[in-house]
Design an enzyme around this catalytic site. Structure first.
Site, short mmCIF file in Angstrom:
data_model
loop_
_atom_site.label_atom_id
_atom_site.label_comp_id
_atom_site.label_asym_id
_atom_site.label_seq_id
_atom_site.Cartn_x
_atom_site.Cartn_y
_atom_site.Cartn_z
N TRP A 1 6.33 -39.54 11.66
CA TRP A 1 6.87 -40.87 11.95
C TRP A 1 5.81 -41.73 12.64
CZ3 TRP A 1 7.54 -43.74 16.39
CH2 TRP A 1 8.32 -44.91 16.24
N ARG B 1 12.46 -24.59 6.62
CA ARG B 1 12.03 -23.34 7.26
C ARG B 1 12.79 -23.17 8.56
NH1 ARG B 1 7.18 -25.55 6.01
NH2 ARG B 1 7.03 -26.48 8.08
N HIS C 1 6.77 -38.58 19.77
CA HIS C 1 7.63 -37.69 20.55
C HIS C 1 8.54 -38.50 21.49
CE1 HIS C 1 5.85 -34.15 18.92
NE2 HIS C 1 4.67 -34.32 19.47
N THR D 1 6.52 -21.33 21.37
CA THR D 1 5.38 -20.60 21.94
C THR D 1 4.10 -20.93 21.17
OG1 THR D 1 6.14 -18.72 20.60
CG2 THR D 1 6.63 -18.64 22.94
N GLU D 2 4.24 -21.40 19.94
CA GLU D 2 3.05 -21.76 19.13
C GLU D 2 2.57 -23.20 19.42
OE1 GLU D 2 5.81 -20.26 17.57
OE2 GLU D 2 4.76 -18.34 17.76
N ASN D 3 3.44 -24.03 20.01
CA ASN D 3 3.06 -25.43 20.24
C ASN D 3 1.90 -25.60 21.24
OD1 ASN D 3 6.43 -26.77 19.83
ND2 ASN D 3 4.77 -26.66 18.35
N ASN E 1 8.31 -35.94 14.22
CA ASN E 1 7.82 -36.95 15.16
C ASN E 1 6.39 -37.38 14.80
OD1 ASN E 1 10.18 -36.57 16.55
ND2 ASN E 1 9.29 -35.32 18.17
N GLY E 2 5.57 -36.40 14.44
CA GLY E 2 4.17 -36.70 14.11
C GLY E 2 4.06 -37.58 12.87
N SER F 1 11.28 -21.33 11.13
CA SER F 1 10.18 -21.39 12.12
C SER F 1 10.47 -20.66 13.43
CB SER F 1 9.81 -22.85 12.41
OG SER F 1 9.30 -23.46 11.25
N ASP G 1 12.28 -32.12 13.78
CA ASP G 1 10.96 -32.18 13.15
C ASP G 1 10.66 -33.57 12.59
OD1 ASP G 1 8.55 -31.25 12.30
OD2 ASP G 1 9.31 -30.02 10.67
C1 FPP Z 1 8.34 -31.63 15.84
O1 FPP Z 1 7.67 -32.78 15.38
C2 FPP Z 1 8.76 -31.83 17.21
C3 FPP Z 1 8.25 -31.15 18.27
C4 FPP Z 1 7.20 -30.13 18.15
C5 FPP Z 1 8.71 -31.43 19.65
C6 FPP Z 1 10.10 -31.97 19.78
C7 FPP Z 1 10.20 -32.57 21.12
C8 FPP Z 1 10.88 -33.68 21.45
C9 FPP Z 1 11.73 -34.44 20.52
C10 FPP Z 1 10.75 -34.26 22.82
C11 FPP Z 1 10.60 -33.36 24.00
C12 FPP Z 1 11.83 -32.67 24.42
C13 FPP Z 1 12.55 -32.89 25.53
C14 FPP Z 1 13.64 -31.94 25.91
C15 FPP Z 1 12.37 -34.05 26.38
P1 FPP Z 1 6.19 -32.65 14.83
O2 FPP Z 1 5.28 -33.25 15.84
O3 FPP Z 1 5.90 -31.22 14.46
O4 FPP Z 1 6.28 -33.56 13.56
P2 FPP Z 1 5.34 -33.50 12.28
O5 FPP Z 1 5.67 -32.21 11.57
O6 FPP Z 1 5.76 -34.72 11.52
O7 FPP Z 1 3.93 -33.58 12.77
#
Ligand code: FPP
Length: 233
Positions: free
Chosen positions: A16, A185, A28, A57-59, A13-14, A187, A11
């Site tokens: 960051w 969480r 990502h 499934t929610e993504n 990536n967004g 999740s 968790d």
């Molecule tokens: C959560 O960060 C991360 C995800 C929903 C996706 C995770 C996927 C990867 C790391 C890459 C793809 C996977 C492969 C197998 C190549 P968020 O975007 O929810 O972060 P935030 O809560 O800060 O917005």
């Protein structure tokens, strides 16, 4: 002691990306670099099973642009890494409903499972289009059919039998669940398998999570006293 089975919710990536004024897609992409390092270290250090939550499934409810970016990364990852994973004897299993993925992604992840099916090194589970409640319901449906068809009786349903109908059939339960970014969480991730998991919630955002920090989380796990509902006094 090293956990046999580590599960990770990657968790942050967004956040960051936002912090660095970059697109979420780039966040990502940076997250995939961390994933590559963590997989490599886990496999080298003798962890038996590593489960990573890549797409829930929610993504699908995220913007089309973000979903497309994630699908593109999944395609790239499984294409570019398969040789190295195979050389390292890693066996890949996708947890989730891959029939719901676009055809190119579905074919590519299926090929990665087929190519590595006979490997005997680390088991790498990648959760794609995955939901923990769905996983349990799927098992209930299959078992209910077996009862209705009188292939088994209700008394045959015990933990061992139920576990054989989960996506993780044949694998040990989760010992350690790590979720980065400070969120605390579960999740909908591996609900059944995490029944007695130890949990660690590093504040670090996933793209900044390093092998060094992972090592220290594994050491923290080793110091935990696990009782599984019993008493050690
Ligand atoms: C959560 O960060 C991360 C995800 C929903 C996706 C995770 C996927 C990867 C790391 C890459 C793809 C996977 C492969 C197998 C190549 P968020 O975007 O929810 O972060 P935030 O809560 O800060 O917005």
């Amino acid at each position: 002691m090293l956990p046999r089975h580590v599960a990770i919710i990657m968790d942050g990536n967004g956040r960051w990306a936002k912090k660095n004024a970059l697109s979420v897609a780039f966040g990502h992409r940076k997250g995939v670099e961390t994933l590559r390092e963590i997989i490599r270290y886990s496999s080298d250090s003798g962890i038996e099973v590593l489960s990573l939550f890549a797409f829930s499934t929610e993504n699908w409810n995220r913007s089309q642009q973000e979903v497309n970016a994630l699908m593109q990364l999944i395609l790239e990852y499984f294409t570019s890494e398969i040789d190295e994973l195979n050389e390292n004897n890693v066996r890949i299993r996708i947890l989730g409903d891959i029939s719901g993925l676009p055809k190119r992604q579905r074919d590519t992840v299926q090929a990665s499972m087929d190519t590595t099916a006979d490997n005997i090194g680390m088991q790498l589970n990648i959760a794609l289009n995955y939901g923990g409640k769905d996983e349990i319901l799927d098992a209930v449906k299959v078992i209910s059919k077996l009862v209705l068809e009188e292939k088994i009786s209700v008394d045959d349903i015990d933990e061992a039998m139920f576990e054989e109908h989960l996506y993780t059939a044949g694998q040990p339960p989760v010992d350690l669940l790590i979720r980065t970014s400070g969120e605390m969480r579960i999740s909908n991730f591996m609900l059944y398998q995490c029944a007695y998991a130890e949990m660690i919630f590093p504040k670090t955002l996933w793209p900044e999570y390093t092998v060094e920090e992972y090592k220290s989380d594994l050491q923290a796990f080793a110091k935990r006293e696990r009782r599984f509902g019993g008493r050690n006094l």
